[in-house]
Design a protein around this motif. Structure first.
Motif, PDB file in Angstrom:
ATOM      1  N   ARG A 115      -2.175  -6.498  -4.539  1.00 16.20           N
ATOM      2  CA  ARG A 115      -2.799  -5.169  -4.616  1.00 16.20           C
ATOM      3  C   ARG A 115      -4.112  -5.138  -3.842  1.00 16.20           C
ATOM      4  NH1 ARG A 115      -2.202  -4.122 -11.128  1.00 16.20           N
ATOM      5  NH2 ARG A 115       0.046  -4.465 -11.270  1.00 16.20           N
ATOM      6  N   GLN A 116      -4.905  -6.206  -3.980  1.00 13.13           N
ATOM      7  CA  GLN A 116      -6.181  -6.254  -3.282  1.00 13.13           C
ATOM      8  C   GLN A 116      -5.975  -6.286  -1.774  1.00 13.13           C
ATOM      9  OE1 GLN A 116      -9.059  -5.865  -4.631  1.00 13.13           O
ATOM     10  NE2 GLN A 116     -10.271  -6.144  -2.777  1.00 13.13           N
ATOM     11  N   PHE A 117      -4.878  -6.865  -1.342  1.00 15.06           N
ATOM     12  CA  PHE A 117      -4.593  -6.971   0.081  1.00 15.06           C
ATOM     13  C   PHE A 117      -4.446  -5.595   0.724  1.00 15.06           C
ATOM     14  CE2 PHE A 117      -1.643  -7.482   3.683  1.00 15.06           C
ATOM     15  CZ  PHE A 117      -2.359  -8.395   4.437  1.00 15.06           C
ATOM     16  N   ARG A 118      -4.044  -4.587  -0.072  1.00 12.11           N
ATOM     17  CA  ARG A 118      -3.917  -3.232   0.474  1.00 12.11           C
ATOM     18  C   ARG A 118      -5.239  -2.758   1.045  1.00 12.11           C
ATOM     19  NH1 ARG A 118      -2.129   0.104  -3.976  1.00 12.11           N
ATOM     20  NH2 ARG A 118      -4.263   0.715  -4.335  1.00 12.11           N
ATOM     21  N   GLU A 119      -6.327  -2.977   0.325  1.00  8.28           N
ATOM     22  CA  GLU A 119      -7.649  -2.584   0.828  1.00  8.28           C
ATOM     23  C   GLU A 119      -8.021  -3.402   2.049  1.00  8.28           C
ATOM     24  OE1 GLU A 119     -12.210  -3.493  -0.357  1.00  8.28           O
ATOM     25  OE2 GLU A 119     -10.959  -2.724  -1.995  1.00  8.28           O
ATOM     26  N   ILE A 120      -7.791  -4.701   1.980  1.00  3.33           N
ATOM     27  CA  ILE A 120      -8.141  -5.579   3.097  1.00  3.33           C
ATOM     28  C   ILE A 120      -7.338  -5.217   4.339  1.00  3.33           C
ATOM     29  CG2 ILE A 120      -7.967  -7.987   3.881  1.00  3.33           C
ATOM     30  CD1 ILE A 120      -8.705  -8.812   1.016  1.00  3.33           C
ATOM     31  N   ALA A 121      -6.058  -4.889   4.144  1.00  5.60           N
ATOM     32  CA  ALA A 121      -5.217  -4.510   5.283  1.00  5.60           C
ATOM     33  C   ALA A 121      -5.726  -3.239   5.938  1.00  5.60           C
ATOM     34  CB  ALA A 121      -3.773  -4.341   4.817  1.00  5.60           C
ATOM     35  N   VAL A 141      -8.970  -2.052   5.837  1.00  2.00           N
ATOM     36  CA  VAL A 141     -10.262  -2.299   6.481  1.00  2.00           C
ATOM     37  C   VAL A 141     -10.077  -3.095   7.772  1.00  2.00           C
ATOM     38  CG1 VAL A 141     -12.488  -3.482   6.228  1.00  2.00           C
ATOM     39  CG2 VAL A 141     -11.561  -2.150   4.324  1.00  2.00           C
ATOM     40  N   SER A 142      -9.172  -4.060   7.759  1.00  2.00           N
ATOM     41  CA  SER A 142      -8.980  -4.927   8.937  1.00  2.00           C
ATOM     42  C   SER A 142      -8.186  -4.250  10.031  1.00  2.00           C
ATOM     43  CB  SER A 142      -8.274  -6.218   8.519  1.00  2.00           C
ATOM     44  OG  SER A 142      -6.960  -5.950   8.058  1.00  2.00           O
ATOM     45  N   GLY A 143      -7.557  -3.107   9.729  1.00  2.00           N
ATOM     46  CA  GLY A 143      -6.813  -2.395  10.753  1.00  2.00           C
ATOM     47  C   GLY A 143      -5.337  -2.711  10.785  1.00  2.00           C
ATOM     48  N   LEU A 144      -4.837  -3.484   9.816  1.00  2.00           N
ATOM     49  CA  LEU A 144      -3.401  -3.733   9.757  1.00  2.00           C
ATOM     50  C   LEU A 144      -2.652  -2.466   9.365  1.00  2.00           C
ATOM     51  CD1 LEU A 144      -3.223  -7.258   8.063  1.00  2.00           C
ATOM     52  CD2 LEU A 144      -2.725  -6.686  10.451  1.00  2.00           C
ATOM     53  N   ILE A 145      -3.259  -1.651   8.516  1.00  2.00           N
ATOM     54  CA  ILE A 145      -2.715  -0.343   8.155  1.00  2.00           C
ATOM     55  C   ILE A 145      -3.674   0.702   8.706  1.00  2.00           C
ATOM     56  CG2 ILE A 145      -2.188   1.218   6.258  1.00  2.00           C
ATOM     57  CD1 ILE A 145      -1.420  -1.163   4.587  1.00  2.00           C
ATOM     58  N   LEU A 146      -3.171   1.627   9.476  1.00  2.00           N
ATOM     59  CA  LEU A 146      -4.021   2.591  10.162  1.00  2.00           C
ATOM     60  C   LEU A 146      -3.929   3.968   9.534  1.00  2.00           C
ATOM     61  CD1 LEU A 146      -3.204   1.564  13.832  1.00  2.00           C
ATOM     62  CD2 LEU A 146      -5.247   0.959  12.522  1.00  2.00           C
TER      63      LEU A 146
END
Length: 841
Positions: free
Chosen positions: A717-723, A725-730
């Protein structure tokens, strides 16, 4: 060398004597250091004022070439202290943008502009101060793209966005100073790290520019200054304006107090007393801890005082800018009787007419209480007055303890974040879009920040690889190939990727927002998709202080109309964790429960409850661990009182339950609040010190936590935010259909699985696990709590009835495991039993 200037805090009780120290205005000494032609004192002379010592020291430090941090109570003139020095200096250095002012909240920008424009008009009426934030109208944004004003007010997100424009360094011209307002609010967050990275970029462009931060209510000033200035820390100044700011902290005492309270059960029962307090004052700012509470209290006050319609307003971050402006302007000109608000009005805004602050519910921290108190009497010499409103009886102890801690100046620290790599790769793409960078030069710049001072070479190489191709597992997908090297410099030139990145800049993640608007087009604000999706078409809701009917919900827009007066509907709710009790306030509460502290009416009011606790068990504290055990026909319970805050207790409860269950095989239900936690099971919960100490041991702590908390799912779940912020999800470009939260979850979950399987060494996976341990479990604080418990005595008590401290935990468990009707029936039955037992004993 830090400079400190004398302080004191005065406090009082609502129904007791008040002690208020007189405010002292220092006279101006004769030996003031010579200033440039544009002397900071000039503005004060036009007003007939004398500067305070901390203001003079700040001017002198700046004009001598120093960067630094200014720490001062709210309402004493920090803005003028930190602005007049750079303003006086700027006139000798030609045209262009000379001063950049970074504010943490868009809501502060307009008020900040007013404060900055006043001296600017005295010194140079032809120069401008403007704001560039998310609320800036498009016409002004276009004008600012062509030419920046002398003083520019912006937010960390907007500053990052400006870094993506190649001409931004030229537009800044000869920048002389960067001022970061309310640094304590940014410190310890990713937005704070985002600010650190932006400051490093500006230092690289303008080495002579000085950086100053403003702060209030902060315990770790030197560490805060290090985070602000990075490798520019040496030789910087730390100025503390410890002045006599009259402060009165009072508490509203309920007329009736139940002997067995539970969280929130007083609720709006005190609304009439609150309305009476509002009636006594000219202008009141009423704070709640959540947006939902704000909506509820606004409605409740209107129902009690219908004649206040149009005289009270509401303010929180989900309301439309126009709605918030109405509230802010009404506070500023004194035309409103009361504004009900959340933390959206915690900071900086100068509302001089406000003569009273009311805090509904415990502030959970000393700094937050002082910050909110400072919203009243927001001028030198005026008294700041705050009235606490308990939502349950034990919060009377919290307000008394908060006053004790404020008087002792025991204010919380905020620890800076280290190595958030998702933000690093976002920043690298931002820089590559604006001004392509050479990797060795950029590495030096990144390591000049406090957050990334310890960035390892392998982490740097990973970051460069990530912005180039997304890492080994994603390298075959063109969408993750953002930056490429041209003549030794990393650059991004794909217009589509540039647009998508600009939409994604920032660190704040939440449930997707749904716009609430009338059919005629007027926008009220936003709610979370998870709330509005539960309301059927034709169903009712309460938002922005209005009863509404949902007419249509399409593509993240909910169209509404006004509901009949008698149709209340569901109060809008928003996600987010409850604020945990701070260490400092928890310690102060424990001391109060042990009878330590001066006489207080709050403690007199809660004495009958504490008397029952002492007779049936004993009073808890943080110098020893109290554990209570009780058996019933169906099950047995253990109640622990470590006084470490809700999040730590959540981890402790899961840990102890896991260790007991591993030995007994019994299913154990856990409940926690800020004072302690409980375990419930059919059998297997024993009151044995040796066994309990084994279960509370720090041995194998991390491994057991990972096993009992399902950290893999939490990390997913936390990875959703990280993804994001890092630009993996736009973010979806304007004009295209937006994706729902469900689609985003699927996308981030798929990425998590792919990286876990094919790129297990991806540093973003490790960051997700690290953030879960610190955010969800507060691992550092949890480890410190266990270390304290291992060294503390243990008081074991077998009780016949639920004690007043145990009852809230038991009640919360019922609410979580039974239907509302069944839970209410059980609560009423238990309260009758307990009250009868208390009367007999």
């Amino acid at each position: 060398m830090p400079i400190a200037i004398n302080t004191d805090i005065s406090t009082g009780n609502l129904q007791g004597a008040e002690k208020v120290f007189p405010f002292e205005i220092p006279t101006e000494p004769d030996d003031i250091s010579p200033m440039p032609a544009a002397d900071p004192h000039t503005f004060f002379k036009t007003k007939g004022w004398q500067p305070f010592d901390f203001q003079r020291h700040t001017w002198e430090a700046y004009l001598s070439g120093q960067s630094g941090l200014l720490h001062a109570p709210t309402g004493l003139g920090k803005t003028l202290a930190v602005y007049l020095g750079p303003l006086a200096d700027s006139f000798a250095h030609g045209e262009g943008c000379k001063i950049l002012w970074i504010t943490p909240l868009r809501a502060l920008a307009a008020d900040t502009l007013r404060a900055l424009r006043e001296p600017l008009e005295v010194f140079a009426p032809g120069l401008e101060a403007e704001a560039r934030t998310g609320d800036t109208p498009s016409a002004l944004r276009a004008r600012l793209r062509k030419k920046l004003p002398h003083t520019l007010v912006t937010t960390p997100e907007s500053l990052s966005l400006m870094l993506t424009h190649a001409d931004f360094p030229d537009k800044l011209g000869g920048l002389r100073c960067v001022i970061v307002d309310e640094w304590h609010e940014l410190l310890g967050t990713k937005r704070g790290v985002q600010t650190e990275l932006c400051l490093a970029r500006l230092r690289a462009w303008f080495p002579e520019a000085r950086i100053w931060g403003l702060s209030a209510t902060l315990g770790n000033l030197t560490e805060a200054r290090m985070a602000l200035l990075g490798d520019a820390f040496d030789g910087s100044a730390e100025i503390t304006a410890d002045m006599k700011k009259p402060l009165v902290i009072e508490t509203l005492i309920p007329k009736e107090i139940d002997r067995f309270p539970w969280a929130g059960h007083i609720g709006t029962r005190l609304a009439k007393q609150v309305a009476d307090e509002i009636e006594k004052a000219n202008v009141t700012l009423l704070f709640t801890n959540t947006r939902s509470q704000t909506e509820i209290w606004f409605q409740e006050l209107l129902s009690i005082r219908p004649r206040w319609k149009g005289k009270i307003a509401m303010h929180h971050g989900s309301l439309d800018r126009g709605e918030r402006d109405l509230a802010e302007n009404g506070l500023r000109d004194g035309s409103l009787k009361c504004v009900v608000a959340t933390s959206s009005l915690d900071l900086g805004v100068d509302f001089s007419p406000v003569d009273q602050v009311i805090q509904v519910g415990s502030p959970k921290g000393v700094a937050r209480l002082l910050q909110r108190a400072g919203r009243s009497g927001h001028q030198p010499g005026n008294v700041s007055r705050i009235v606490g409103v308990p939502t349950h009886a034990l919060e009377l102890v919290e307000f008394a303890a908060a006053r004790d801690a404020a008087l002792a100046r025991d204010v919380e620290s905020r620890r800076p974040l280290r190595l958030p790599l998702d933000l690093l790769v976002q920043h690298l793409v931002t820089c590559a879009i604006g001004t392509p960078f050479e990797p060795d030069e950029m590495l030096r710049e990144i390591r000049s920040t406090h957050a990334f001072a310890d960035l390892a070479d392998e982490e740097w190489q990973w970051a460069l690889g990530f912005i180039s191709n997304g890492g080994s597992a994603l390298a075959v997908y063109p969408r993750y190939r953002k930056a490429h090297v041209v003549e030794g410099r990393y650059t991004v030139d794909d217009k589509r990727l540039i647009t998508q990145h600009r939409l994604s800049i920032g660190t704040i993640s939440s449930d997707p927002a749904v716009t609430i608007k009338y059919a005629g087009g007027r926008v009220l604000g936003t709610v979370e998709e998870s709330f509005i999706s539960r309301i059927r078409i034709g169903g009712s809701l309460v938002f922005a202080g209005k009863s509404l009917v949902l007419v249509r919900f399409h593509q993240r827009t909910a169209t509404v109309r006004n509901a009949p007066r008698d149709n209340k509907g569901q109060i809008a709710i928003w996600g987010g964790n409850k604020m945990p009790l701070s260490n400092e306030l928890a310690h102060a509460i424990a001391k109060r429960l042990q009878g330590i502290g001066p006489p207080a009416r709050e403690m007199d009011a809660v004495a009958p409850i504490l008397d029952i606790q002492a007779r049936w068990s004993r009073l808890p504290g943080d110098d020893a661990l109290l554990v209570e055990h009780i058996r019933s026909r169906q099950e047995e319970h253990l109640f622990f009182y470590p006084f470490a805050g809700r999040l730590v207790h959540e981890g402790l409860a899961a840990l102890v339950a896991y260790r007991i269950s591993r030995e007994t095989g019994e299913a154990i239900v856990t409940t926690q609040n800020d004072y302690g936690f409980s375990l419930s099971a059919k059998r297997g919960l024993v009151l044995d010190e040796r066994i309990l100490r084994d279960h509370l041991s720090g041995e194998n702590l991390l491994d057991d936590l990972i096993s009992c908390m399902n950290t893999a799912e939490l990390a997913r779940r936390q990875f959703r935010e990280i993804a994001r912020v890092s630009g993996l999800i736009l973010q979806t470009p304007p004009g295209q259909k937006d994706r729902s939260m469900r689609e985003l979850q699927v996308s981030s979950s798929l990425l998590y699985e792919v990286l876990t399987r094919y790129d297990a060494g991806n540093l973003l996976l490790e960051q997700a696990r690290r953030e879960i341990l610190e955010r969800q479990l507060e691992l550092t604080r949890l480890g410190n709590a266990i270390h304290r418990l291992e060294a503390s005595p243990m008081h074991l008590v077998e009780v016949e009835n639920l004690t007043p401290m145990a009852f809230p935990l038991w009640a919360d468990r019922l609410s979580a495991t039974l239907s509302p009707g069944d839970a209410a029936t059980r609560l009423e039955s238990m309260l009758r039993t307990l009250n009868q037992a208390a009367s007999v004993s």
